[in-house]
Design a protein around this motif. Structure first.
Motif, PDB file in Angstrom:
ATOM      1  N   LEU A  97      35.799   9.403   9.573  1.00 45.32           N
ATOM      2  CA  LEU A  97      34.389   9.795   9.550  1.00 45.32           C
ATOM      3  C   LEU A  97      34.225  11.260   9.190  1.00 45.32           C
ATOM      4  CD1 LEU A  97      33.067   8.145  12.846  1.00 45.32           C
ATOM      5  CD2 LEU A  97      32.706   7.318  10.511  1.00 45.32           C
ATOM      6  N   PRO A  98      33.171  11.621   8.445  1.00 42.91           N
ATOM      7  CA  PRO A  98      32.825  13.031   8.275  1.00 42.91           C
ATOM      8  C   PRO A  98      32.483  13.650   9.631  1.00 42.91           C
ATOM      9  CG  PRO A  98      31.568  11.635   6.766  1.00 42.91           C
ATOM     10  CD  PRO A  98      32.239  10.720   7.749  1.00 42.91           C
ATOM     11  N   TYR A  99      32.534  14.979   9.700  1.00 41.06           N
ATOM     12  CA  TYR A  99      32.366  15.673  10.973  1.00 41.06           C
ATOM     13  C   TYR A  99      31.062  15.293  11.679  1.00 41.06           C
ATOM     14  CZ  TYR A  99      31.732  19.404  14.375  1.00 41.06           C
ATOM     15  OH  TYR A  99      31.516  20.093  15.530  1.00 41.06           O
ATOM     16  N   GLY A 151      28.575  23.264  13.229  1.00 40.65           N
ATOM     17  CA  GLY A 151      29.300  22.814  12.052  1.00 40.65           C
ATOM     18  C   GLY A 151      28.616  21.735  11.245  1.00 40.65           C
ATOM     19  N   MET A 152      27.364  21.409  11.573  1.00 40.82           N
ATOM     20  CA  MET A 152      26.665  20.334  10.880  1.00 40.82           C
ATOM     21  C   MET A 152      25.804  20.860   9.739  1.00 40.82           C
ATOM     22  SD  MET A 152      25.341  17.641  13.734  1.00 40.82           S
ATOM     23  CE  MET A 152      26.463  16.829  14.865  1.00 40.82           C
ATOM     24  N   GLY A 153      25.642  20.020   8.716  1.00 43.00           N
ATOM     25  CA  GLY A 153      24.694  20.293   7.656  1.00 43.00           C
ATOM     26  C   GLY A 153      23.293  19.896   8.076  1.00 43.00           C
ATOM     27  N   ALA A 154      22.313  20.231   7.240  1.00 39.23           N
ATOM     28  CA  ALA A 154      20.902  20.010   7.583  1.00 39.23           C
ATOM     29  C   ALA A 154      20.598  18.538   7.845  1.00 39.23           C
ATOM     30  CB  ALA A 154      20.013  20.540   6.466  1.00 39.23           C
ATOM     31  N   ILE A 158      20.784  14.088  14.404  1.00 45.76           N
ATOM     32  CA  ILE A 158      21.133  14.258  15.825  1.00 45.76           C
ATOM     33  C   ILE A 158      19.924  14.732  16.628  1.00 45.76           C
ATOM     34  CG2 ILE A 158      22.625  15.480  17.451  1.00 45.76           C
ATOM     35  CD1 ILE A 158      24.047  13.352  15.779  1.00 45.76           C
ATOM     36  N   SER A 159      19.097  15.581  16.033  1.00 45.46           N
ATOM     37  CA  SER A 159      17.867  16.019  16.715  1.00 45.46           C
ATOM     38  C   SER A 159      16.966  14.837  17.027  1.00 45.46           C
ATOM     39  CB  SER A 159      17.114  17.041  15.855  1.00 45.46           C
ATOM     40  OG  SER A 159      17.835  18.245  15.736  1.00 45.46           O
ATOM     41  N   ASP A 160      16.811  13.946  16.052  1.00 43.58           N
ATOM     42  CA  ASP A 160      15.980  12.755  16.271  1.00 43.58           C
ATOM     43  C   ASP A 160      16.555  11.891  17.388  1.00 43.58           C
ATOM     44  OD1 ASP A 160      14.215  13.518  14.304  1.00 43.58           O
ATOM     45  OD2 ASP A 160      15.097  12.248  12.748  1.00 43.58           O
ATOM     46  N   LEU A 161      17.884  11.766  17.416  1.00 45.57           N
ATOM     47  CA  LEU A 161      18.525  10.970  18.469  1.00 45.57           C
ATOM     48  C   LEU A 161      18.283  11.577  19.849  1.00 45.57           C
ATOM     49  CD1 LEU A 161      21.925  10.155  16.760  1.00 45.57           C
ATOM     50  CD2 LEU A 161      20.191   8.495  17.463  1.00 45.57           C
ATOM     51  N   ILE A 162      18.399  12.880  19.944  1.00 44.73           N
ATOM     52  CA  ILE A 162      18.192  13.540  21.239  1.00 44.73           C
ATOM     53  C   ILE A 162      16.752  13.368  21.694  1.00 44.73           C
ATOM     54  CG2 ILE A 162      18.161  15.784  22.404  1.00 44.73           C
ATOM     55  CD1 ILE A 162      20.622  16.546  20.741  1.00 44.73           C
ATOM     56  N   ARG A 163      15.806  13.404  20.759  1.00 46.71           N
ATOM     57  CA  ARG A 163      14.408  13.154  21.114  1.00 46.71           C
ATOM     58  C   ARG A 163      14.235  11.757  21.710  1.00 46.71           C
ATOM     59  NH1 ARG A 163      13.290  15.537  16.204  1.00 46.71           N
ATOM     60  NH2 ARG A 163      12.389  17.618  16.370  1.00 46.71           N
ATOM     61  N   GLN A 164      14.918  10.783  21.138  1.00 39.10           N
ATOM     62  CA  GLN A 164      14.833   9.412  21.653  1.00 39.10           C
ATOM     63  C   GLN A 164      15.445   9.319  23.047  1.00 39.10           C
ATOM     64  OE1 GLN A 164      16.493   6.584  18.843  1.00 39.10           O
ATOM     65  NE2 GLN A 164      15.623   7.704  17.112  1.00 39.10           N
ATOM     66  N   ASN A 205      21.754  27.452  17.302  1.00 40.31           N
ATOM     67  CA  ASN A 205      20.787  27.289  16.219  1.00 40.31           C
ATOM     68  C   ASN A 205      19.367  27.373  16.791  1.00 40.31           C
ATOM     69  OD1 ASN A 205      19.058  26.251  14.188  1.00 40.31           O
ATOM     70  ND2 ASN A 205      20.751  25.086  13.288  1.00 40.31           N
ATOM     71  N   LEU A 206      18.728  28.516  16.595  1.00 35.63           N
ATOM     72  CA  LEU A 206      17.414  28.730  17.193  1.00 35.63           C
ATOM     73  C   LEU A 206      16.340  27.867  16.552  1.00 35.63           C
ATOM     74  CD1 LEU A 206      17.371  32.579  17.847  1.00 35.63           C
ATOM     75  CD2 LEU A 206      18.121  30.719  19.335  1.00 35.63           C
ATOM     76  N   ASN A 207      16.535  27.455  15.309  1.00 36.08           N
ATOM     77  CA  ASN A 207      15.590  26.520  14.697  1.00 36.08           C
ATOM     78  C   ASN A 207      15.598  25.191  15.451  1.00 36.08           C
ATOM     79  OD1 ASN A 207      14.565  27.904  12.158  1.00 36.08           O
ATOM     80  ND2 ASN A 207      16.774  28.132  11.919  1.00 36.08           N
TER      81      ASN A 207
END
Length: 254
Positions: free
Chosen positions: A153-155, A182-185, A191-197, A210-212
């Motif tokens: 798998l990719p990182y 280490g993740m791309g956009a 992953i952000s969407d998953l954490i929201r769920q 990552n402050l964004n």
């Protein structure tokens, strides 16, 4: 429901950690509320990872107390804390590289189903875990990779797999140590969407540079500097704080 009206699920009082006379963390008071995403941020050397390791009991505090759902867990071992439902991830992806994506998730589900040490059980018994494993794999966007070894798998996808295996334990509180490192956009967005769920019925604590991501995702932010709490509030509040701006030496979210 506002964050301030939600019950505190994890708290620390007077949390202090010394290493050979150096105070890495000093007198930290912290309240993590249920069903929120709470970030620990700060410049390098601020004590974020030390606080994180103290909360998950990978370090023992020099002073102070930690309570989870009202229970004093200050003296418990990491495995005992995890069994209570306080489960962490690591900066380095922790999956079995030579098992498939499906088997990685099944291993985690075996623990939850009290089959973790019952390797003598038939495949037919373990196959009953496949339905839930498939749901978790789909939730993290890995359905197309289910039969692939984790090493291939990719990182970013490995981090998604780690998230699936963590979710398989069904913990009420998830603690992520730099989940976007280490993740791309594209992977960050996924992953952000998953954490929201996740936060719909769980609590998330995360150390994140990552402050964004912090601005977009987190309900509450605790800013650490030199081992002490510098500011706390929502992102807009803490980013406008002159002390926070100074600690970051002018670095601002854009």
């Amino acid at each position: 429901m506002s964050a301030s009206s939600q019950e505190v699920i994890l708290s620390a009082r007077g949390l202090t950690k010394e290493f050979f006379g150096f105070k890495a963390v000093s007198n930290v008071d912290l309240d993590i509320r249920e069903n929120t995403i709470h970030a620990l941020i700060g410049p390098n050397g601020a004590g974020k990872t030390t606080v994180f390791n103290l909360l998950t009991k990978f370090l023992n505090p020099t002073a102070g107390t930690i309570r989870f759902r009202g229970q004093d867990i200050t003296k418990l071992k990491p495995a005992d804390v995890a069994r209570l439902g306080l489960v962490r991830s690591f900066q380095i992806s922790a999956v079995f590289p030579h098992l498939t994506v499906l088997d990685n998730v099944r291993v985690a589900l075996q623990r939850k189903a009290h089959l973790g040490t019952q390797f003598w059980r038939s495949n037919r018994v373990l196959d009953r875990l496949d339905g839930r494993a498939g749901e978790l794999i789909e939730a993290v966007g890995l359905s197309a990779y289910a039969d692939l070894d984790a090493a291939e798998l990719p990182y970013g996808r490995k981090r998604a797999l780690e998230l699936a295996t963590t979710l398989a334990l069904d913990p009420p509180v998830l603690l992520f140590d730099e989940p976007m490192a280490g993740m791309g956009a594209e992977d960050i967005g996924r992953i952000s969407d998953l954490i929201r769920q996740i936060v719909k019925d769980r609590t998330v604590v995360m150390v994140e540079h990552n402050l964004n991501v912090v601005a977009d995702l987190c309900d509450r932010v605790t800013v650490l500097a030199r081992g002490e709490i510098l500011a706390e509030g929502d992102y807009d509040e803490v980013s406008a704080n002159p002390k926070v701006r100074e600690a970051y030496m002018g670095t601002e979210h854009e």
